[in-house]
Design a protein around this motif. Structure first.
Motif: not given
Length: 314
Positions: A54-64, A73-81, A104-112
């Motif tokens: 719901e928050m993603r639909g409001l444009g408040l958060v996004e995931c990668t 199953a793959p796991e989503h990683l969440w961050f604020v917009t 871009e940074t959410a999907a980078s090598q800094l993830q782990e």
């Protein structure tokens, strides 16, 4: 910006209002981590996932997705917009940060590394709940800047000490409450141990750093000056180095290497007020912070707990 742009925040469910500052402060958090932080009473994060969408639909958060290949199953990683960050900053619930994560940074090598910092704080927070202590999802902050100028270095400008996180933990005992503050340094065994050893020197510098007087004022001696940490903390924070990302044997060798580097560093040896210990993320999660899981950086290598109290002399 018009006030109407901030109006979605009050219409969020309570869980959504908790999620925004958590994601803002910790930058990138996995669904499973959010589940353990905010909805540990539920068996599965069904409602959590619905609120996030719901928050993603409001444009408040996004995931990668997670970069590393995982079983299951793959796991989503969440961050604020940017819109979500603006709402958090307007609410003044947490410290405003200039840093912004993007897809871009959410999907980078800094993830782990980011997830490992969250996991370390979460391990302490989860045990606090179990033990009747206090350490909530917002009680650790990543990468707080501490300014240090080495008075013995005539060349250097102000240097920065940036712990992976600063964590506050309140220990409740029959004799009273005890506020504990920690610098957390998370090591995933991906860098040369010498680099981490050099950072130990910076922590020792900060523990004794006395800021220079303002321009135009007569300088005072370091003996009569006031250490910078006194303006931020009730005592010099303990330093907890958390190792992860390799086998137990590799992490044990890393522990021994760090102890050897500390013993060879005169500044670290001369700063006993900086209590420092080394543990692993697995031990922290499995045994808890008050089990003998922490190897002191200096002196006797007998394991102790996160209080880092020296063993009694018999």
């Amino acid at each position: 910006m018009a006030t109407s742009a901030l109006s979605p925040a009050p219409s969020l469910p309570r869980l959504g209002q908790q999620l925004l500052p958590v994601l803002y402060q910790h930058r990138l958090v996995a669904t499973g981590q959010l589940h353990r932080m905010l909805t540990p009473h539920t068996r599965r994060p069904v409602y959590l996932r619905r609120v996030l969408q719901e928050m993603r639909g409001l444009g408040l958060v996004e995931c990668t997705g997670r970069r590393a290949e995982r079983l299951g199953a793959p796991e989503h990683l969440w961050f604020v917009t940017p819109r979500g960050a603006e709402i958090v900053e307007t609410s003044r619930q947490v410290t405003t940060r200039a840093y912004r994560i993007n897809p871009e940074t959410a999907a980078s090598q800094l993830q782990e590394h980011t997830l490992a910092v969250v996991e370390s704080g979460l391990a302490l927070s989860s045990w606090a709940h179990t033990l009747g202590d206090e350490c909530g999802p917002l009680d650790w902050e990543p990468e707080l800047v501490h300014r240090v100028r080495d008075g013995e270095n005539r060349i250097g400008d102000d240097a920065l000490l940036i712990p992976d996180a600063v964590l506050r933990y309140t220990r409740n005992t029959p004799t009273g409450r005890r506020l504990l503050t920690y610098f957390l340094e998370i090591d995933r065994a991906t860098m040369q141990v010498g680099r981490l050893g050099r950072k130990l020197t910076s922590y020792a510098r900060y523990a004794t750093y006395v800021p220079a007087p303002p321009p135009g004022q007569r300088s005072t001696t370091r003996v009569t000056g006031r250490e910078a940490w006194r303006d931020r903390y009730p005592a010099v924070p303990r330093l907890l180095i958390v190792l992860t990302g390799a086998s137990e044997a590799v992490l044990q060798r890393r522990t021994e290497d760090l102890r050897a580097l500390a013993e060879a560093d005169p500044r670290v040896r001369r700063t006993p007020q900086l209590a420092t210990g080394i543990t692993t993320l697995d031990k922290l999660r499995d045994c808890g912070p008050f089990a003998p899981i922490v190897t002191p950086l200096l002196g006797d290598s007998t394991p102790t707990d996160i209080l880092l109290t020296p063993p009694a002399v018999s």
